[in-house]
Design a protein around this motif. Structure first.
Motif, short mmCIF file in Angstrom:
data_model
loop_
_atom_site.label_atom_id
_atom_site.label_comp_id
_atom_site.label_asym_id
_atom_site.label_seq_id
_atom_site.Cartn_x
_atom_site.Cartn_y
_atom_site.Cartn_z
N HIS A 631 0.85 -1.19 0.00
CA HIS A 631 0.00 0.00 0.00
C HIS A 631 0.89 1.23 0.00
CE1 HIS A 631 -3.19 2.77 0.82
NE2 HIS A 631 -2.84 2.99 2.08
N GLU A 633 0.49 5.55 0.19
CA GLU A 633 -0.35 6.72 0.35
C GLU A 633 0.58 7.93 0.33
OE1 GLU A 633 -4.31 7.98 2.91
OE2 GLU A 633 -2.85 6.58 3.76
N ILE A 683 1.90 8.49 -9.12
CA ILE A 683 1.50 7.26 -8.45
C ILE A 683 1.58 6.08 -9.41
CG2 ILE A 683 -0.99 7.43 -8.90
CD1 ILE A 683 0.71 6.27 -5.62
N VAL A 745 -4.44 13.69 -2.35
CA VAL A 745 -3.79 12.44 -1.96
C VAL A 745 -3.78 11.45 -3.12
CG1 VAL A 745 -3.85 10.49 -0.34
CG2 VAL A 745 -4.46 12.80 0.44
N SER A 747 -3.06 7.32 -3.83
CA SER A 747 -2.97 6.06 -3.10
C SER A 747 -2.91 4.89 -4.06
CB SER A 747 -4.15 5.91 -2.14
OG SER A 747 -5.37 5.87 -2.87
N TYR A 748 -2.28 3.83 -3.57
CA TYR A 748 -2.21 2.59 -4.36
C TYR A 748 -2.37 1.43 -3.39
CZ TYR A 748 -0.18 -1.57 -6.27
OH TYR A 748 0.01 -2.89 -6.63
N ALA A 749 -3.25 0.49 -3.75
CA ALA A 749 -3.45 -0.72 -2.96
C ALA A 749 -4.25 -1.71 -3.80
CB ALA A 749 -4.18 -0.42 -1.66
N ALA A 753 -5.14 2.22 -8.17
CA ALA A 753 -4.58 3.51 -7.77
C ALA A 753 -5.60 4.60 -8.02
CB ALA A 753 -3.30 3.80 -8.54
N GLN A 758 -8.80 15.18 -0.50
CA GLN A 758 -9.35 14.58 0.71
C GLN A 758 -9.24 15.57 1.87
OE1 GLN A 758 -7.83 10.69 1.71
NE2 GLN A 758 -7.66 10.06 -0.46
N HIS A 764 -3.72 12.18 11.09
CA HIS A 764 -3.23 11.53 9.86
C HIS A 764 -1.77 11.93 9.57
CE1 HIS A 764 -3.05 10.13 5.69
NE2 HIS A 764 -4.20 9.47 5.91
N TYR A 779 3.71 1.07 2.94
CA TYR A 779 3.32 -0.03 3.80
C TYR A 779 3.78 -1.32 3.12
CZ TYR A 779 0.25 3.31 6.17
OH TYR A 779 -0.24 4.39 6.87
#
Length: 814
Positions: A631, A633, A683, A745, A747-749, A753, A758, A764, A779
Motif C-alpha cells: 500500500h 499513500e 502514483i 492524496v 494512493s495505491y493498494a 490507484a 481529501q 493523519h 506499507y
C-alpha cells in the motif's frame, strides 16, 4: 659502440637536421657511434606516388619529382655554407636524374614491379644520409658514410626483404673495424640481394637497419630518435592524457608495436633482444626527456598493464560449420591457403567447440584472403558441411599489453566491463598463451572511445571523464548548471570525476562541443548553436561516440522522451526529470527499462516523484532487499500542497495559484498540477516501480476543478478560477468546520490507484505537511502498522535540480 637512428620527422627540415647533427656529435664524443637516418618526412610516400603515376601513364610524375628535388636542394642551401654546397647540390641532382630515368622507364612500360619500386624508394634514404654526411663535413666533424646496400644482404622478397645475418653481420663488422672513425652515417631501410639488386626492409625499416647494425657490432645500446618522448601508454593522437612508459620489456614492446604502436617497427627488437642490447626511444625535439628504455626485465613494481595499442582497417573472416567438429586439419588448411596468398594473419581465435575459427587480416588483404579460403573449402561449403565464409569489414583491434597481467586476476574482467558499460561491442577476443596481451576486435568507429575508456580504467585512476548533454535550460536546467559549476572541484577531489557538459539544448537551439562548454558562460554558445532538431542532436551526439555519456532531460516534452531508446541502445545513460516516458504506455516504459538493462547502462528518473526526495531510490532498495509493497499513500504535488496550505479564504483561490506559479512551483500550465494529472503520473510510476503493470487509464482521478476551468488557455483558466471562487471556498469551509485540512492524496493498494482531494484529520500522517512538502508512506511486509515515511520539499527548481544531479552521479558511478 652505440647506434642512433633518426626518423623522418627528425630530418624533415634543415633546422631539424641541425638538431640531429648536435646529438650525433655529442654521442660520438662519448663512444664510437653509427647514425642511421630515414628519408625526409613524406618522401617515401611521394616516391611511391610518383612511381604509380608513371605506371598509370600519368606524366605528372615529373612535376612531383621536381618538387622532391627542389625540397632537397632547399634543405642543402639552408643547411650548408655556400662554399660547401656545390658538390652536394650536384650529388642531389644526380640522384634525382636517376629517379627520373627510372620513372621514365616505368612510364614507357606501363608497369611498376616490386623490384623497381624498391630501387625507386631507396633514393629517399640515400639522399637524406648524404645530406647529413655533408653537413657533418661542413662542420669538420670526422665521419664516414656507409652504404647499407653494400653491407646488409637479403633475399629477393622485394618490399619486405628477409635479412641474411650470416653474411650481413661480418660485412658490417669489417666495414666498421676497417675504418678509423668515431662517427658513421648510413641510410636506413635499404639493403641488397647477393647479386646487388636493391631491396627494402619494409615500411619502418630504418629502425630495423639500426637494430641490424647494433646487433652486428654488439653495441652498448641502440637509440631510436623520433618526435615523441618514448613509447606511450596509448596513442597521444587518440588519448589526451597518454604518458610515456619509462621502462618496458622487449616482449611488451613487441606486443605494442605489433598492435600498432607506430613509434617502433616490430622487427626492430629481434636483433637487439637476442643480445640483450638496451634500446632507448628518445625525442629529437626534447632530448632532455628521459624517453623509454626497452630492456630484458624492467623492475617488478612497474604497472601491471603497460600500454594500449590498436590496429585499424581490419577485416574479420570466420569459417564455421558442423563439419569442422572433431575433424583435424581445418586450421592448417586455412592458414596454408592464406600463406599461399602471402596474407598476414593479425589475430586468431577459435571456439572451444571447434565449430568456428576466426582470423583478422588487414583490409587490403581481405579480398585475396576470402578468395583463398573459398577455393580451399569450396567442396565442404557446397556440400553444406561448412557455412559460406563470413566477412566483416571496418573493424579494428585494440590490445591491452603487460607482462605482469598473467599474475593479476581480473584484468580481462575490468577490460570487458569498461568496454561493455560504454556500449562497445566486441566481435572477437584473443589472449596470447604468454598472457602478455588481451586483444579485442571492435568496430573501427569505436577505437577512439575504446582506447580512452581503457586508458581511463587502467592508467587514470585519479579521474574519470564524464560527458553530459542537457536538454532544457529553464528554471531547473539553469539551477542544475549552476550546481555543476560550483561542484566541479569537489567532484574531482572527492569522487574523482571530471564532469564535462558537452551539449546544451532548448526548444529553439542546440550546441555540442566535445571539449566541454563553459558552465559560467554557456548562453552565448547555445545562442550561436544550430536550430533545435532532436534527431540531428541525437545523431551528432552518437557520432561523437564519447565515453561515459549521460543524456539529461529536464523538459516536459513528449518528443524528447521519444528519443531515449536510440540513446540507451548505444549505452548512453538517460536521466529524466521529464515524467512522460516513465508514465507512458506500459510497453514503452518496459522497453526503456529493458534497453538500459540489455545495454548495460542506466535509465534513472528519481525526480519524477518528489523532486529531490529519495522516493524511487528507497522503493528500489526495499524491493532489492526482498521486501514487498502492499500500500502507498502520498501527497505528491508540492504545488497542490502549497496551494492548500496557503488558501484560507482571506485571498481568492486564483491568487494563491498565481503565487505558486510566480514562485516556480507549478508547471507552465498550472492545470497539469491542479487537475491531478501530474499526481496520477507519479502514483503510476511508483506502482510500476513496485512491480505492477498499470496504465494511466487505470488511475482513478477525482478532480476538484470545475469543467469550465479546463477550457481555453491559461488566461481563461485564471478567469474561471475567479468565477468559481465559491466552489473552492466551500471545499475549504467544509474541511475547516471539522478541524481538517485539504490534501490532494494519491494512493495505491490491491493493484488499484487513485488520486483526489481529501479532508484529513489531525492524526493523519499527511495532515501536518507544511509549505510545498511532499510525503510518501510505504506499507510493506516490514513496515506494516507504521509506514516508512519519506517527507520533504517536493517542488522548486533548486531541489529538483539537486535530484537530477544525484541521478547523474548514480548513472556514472554504477
Amino acid at each position: 659502440m652505440q647506434v642512433l637512428k633518426f626518423g623522418g620527422s627528425s630530418v624533415a627540415t634543415a633546422d631539424n637536421i641541425k638538431r640531429v647533427l648536435a646529438l650525433a656529435h655529442a654521442a660520438a664524443q662519448r663512444t664510437p657511434t653509427v647514425v642511421v637516418v630515414s628519408a625526409l618526412s613524406g618522401v617515401t610516400d611521394a616516391l611511391i606516388d610518383a612511381g604509380r603515376r608513371a605506371a598509370a601513364a600519368d606524366a605528372s610524375y615529373r612535376e612531383h619529382l621536381q618538387v622532391l628535388e627542389q625540397r632537397h636542394l632547399d634543405v642543402v642551401r639552408s643547411l650548408l655554407p655556400i662554399t660547401g654546397q656545390s658538390a652536394v647540390l650536384s650529388l642531389v641532382k644526380t640522384y634525382c636524374n636517376e629517379l627520373e630515368s627510372i620513372c621514365d622507364g616505368v612510364f614507357a612500360l606501363g608497369e611498376l614491379s616490386a623490384r623497381t619500386l624498391d630501387r625507386l624508394v631507396s633514393y629517399g634514404e640515400l639522399l637524406s644520409s648524404r645530406v647529413v654526411a655533408a653537413a657533418l663535413a661542413a662542420q669538420d666533424t670526422p665521419h664516414q658514410w656507409l652504404d647499407s646496400r653494400q653491407l646488409i644482404r637479403t633475399d629477393a622478397h622485394y618490399g619486405h626483404a628477409a635479412v641474411d645475418f650470416t653474411t650481413t653481420n661480418p660485412q658490417i663488422q669489417a666495414a666498421v673495424s676497417g675504418a678509423d672513425a668515431a662517427l658513421y652515417v648510413a641510410p636506413g631501410f635499404v639493403a641488397a640481394t647477393h647479386d646487388g639488386s636493391t631491396t627494402t626492409l619494409g615500411r619502418g625499416g630504418s629502425d630495423y637497419t639500426a637494430a641490424i647494425f647494433a646487433g652486428a657490432l654488439g653495441a652498448e645500446q641502440l637509440e631510436i630518435w623520433t618526435d615523441v618522448s618514448g613509447m606511450m601508454t596509448a596513442d597521444p593522437r587518440l588519448v589526451r592524457h597518454a604518458r610515456p612508459i619509462p621502462r618496458i620489456s622487449y616482449q611488451e614492446a613487441m606486443e605494442l608495436s605489433h598492435f600498432g604502436a607506430k613509434v617502433l617497427y616490430p622487427p626492430t627488437i629481434q636483433p637487439v633482444m637476442r643480445q640483450g642490447i638496451p634500446l632507448w626511444i628518445k625525442n629529437t625535439f626534447a632530448p632532455e626527456d628521459e624517453g623509454t628504455l626497452v630492456e630484458v626485465a624492467p623492475p617488478a613494481h612497474q604497472a601491471t598493464v603497460r600500454g594500449l595499442s590498436s590496429i585499424g582497417a581490419v577485416t574479420l573472416l570466420r569459417l564455421e560449420g558442423g563439419g569442422m567438429v572433431g575433424i583435424p586439419g581445418f586450421s592448417r588448411r586455412l592458414f596454408a591457403a592464406l600463406a599461399r596468398e602471402q596474407v598476414n594473419v593479425i589475430l586468431i581465435t577459435q571456439s572451444s567447440s571447434e565449430h568456428s575459427i576466426s582470423v583478422a587480416v588487414n583490409k587490403a588483404d581481405a579480398a585475396r584472403a576470402q578468395q583463398a579460403a573459398d577455393e580451399e573449402f569450396g567442396p565442404e561449403i557446397s556440400a553444406g558441411r561448412l557455412d559460406p565464409l563470413y566477412r566483416e569489414d571496418d573493424l579494428a583491434i585494440v590490445a591491452l599489453v603487460g607482462e605482469q597481467m598473467k599474475d593479476h586476476p581480473g584484468i580481462s574482467g575490468r577490460m570487458f566491463g569498461a568496454l561493455g558499460t560504454n556500449g562497445i561491442n566486441i566481435r572477437a577476443i584473443a589472449q596470447g598463451s604468454s598472457e602478455k596481451n588481451i586483444s579485442t576486435v571492435i568496430r573501427q568507429q569505436d577505437v577512439r572511445k575504446a582506447i580512452n575508456v581503457l586508458h581511463e580504467t587502467f592508467f587514470e585512476a585519479t579521474t574519470r571523464q564524464v560527458n553530459m548533454v542537457l536538454v532544457g535550460v529553464g528554471n531547473v536546467g539553469r539551477k542544475l548548471l549552476d550546481q555543476l559549476a560550483r561542484q566541479q572541484t569537489w567532484l574531482r577531489e572527492k569522487l574523482r570525476l571530471n564532469l564535462r557538459v558537452v551539449g546544451l539544448a532548448n526548444s529553439s537551439r542546440f550546441v555540442l562541443d566535445e571539449e566541454g562548454l563553459d558552465l559560467h558562460n554557456w548562453k552565448p554558445a547555445l545562442e550561436a548553436g544550430q536550430p533545435m532538431n532532436l534527431t540531428e542532436l541525437t545523431a551528432e551526439l552518437l557520432a561523437l561516440n564519447l565515453r561515459n555519456t549521460v543524456f539529461v532531460d529536464v523538459t516536459a516534452s513528449a518528443d524528447v522522451a521519444a528519443g531515449y531508446a536510440p540513446l540507451l541502445a548505444r549505452s548512453v545513460a538517460v536521466v529524466a526529470c521529464n515524467k512522460v516516458a516513465a508514465s507512458s504506455a506500459y510497453a514503452e516504459y518496459a522497453r526503456l527499462k529493458a534497453l538500459a538493462h540489455d545495454f548495460n547502462t542506466q535509465f534513472l528518473f528519481e525526480t519524477n516523484v518528489g523532486a529531490g526526495l529519495p522516493v524511487i531510490g528507497t522503493l528500489n532498495d526495499l524491493l532489492r532487499s526482498g521486501d514487498e509493497v502492499h500500500h502507498i499513500e502520498a501527497v505528491l504535488s508540492g504545488t497542490l500542497n502549497f496551494v492548500f496550505n496557503n488558501y484560507d479564504g482571506t485571498r481568492s483561490f486564483a491568487e494563491v495559484v498565481r503565487q505558486a506559479q510566480d514562485e516556480g512551483y507549478t508547471e507552465p500550465d498550472p492545470r497539469l498540477d491542479l487537475t491531478g494529472v501530474d499526481v496520477a503520473r507519479k502514483i503510476l510510476i511508483l506502482a510500476r516501480e513496485s512491480g505492477r503493470t498499470l496504465e494511466m487509464s487505470d488511475i482513478h482521478n477525482d478532480s476538484f476543478l470545475p469543467a469550465s476551468c479546463l477550457e481555453g488557455d491559461v488566461a481563461a483558466f485564471y478567469e474561471q478560477l475567479a468565477v468559481h471562487e465559491p466552489h473552492f471556498r466551500g471545499l475549504y469551509d467544509a474541511a475547516a468546520a471539522n478541524g481538517q485540512k485539504l490534501r490532494f492524496v494519491a494512493s495505491y493498494a490491491d493493484d488499484k490507484a487513485r488520486v483526489g482531494l481529501q479532508s484529513l484529520a489531525p492524526g493523519h500522517d499527511l495532515y501536518s505537511l507544511q509549505g510545498k512538502d511532499n510525503a510518501v508512506l510505504f506499507y510493506t511486509n516490514r513496515y506494516v502498522e507504521q509506514p516508512l515515511v519519506i517527507k520533504g520539499a517536493g517542488a522548486g527548481a533548486d531541489v529538483t535540480a539537486s535530484g537530477v544531479f544525484a541521478d547523474i552521479l548514480r548513472a556514472v558511478q554504477s
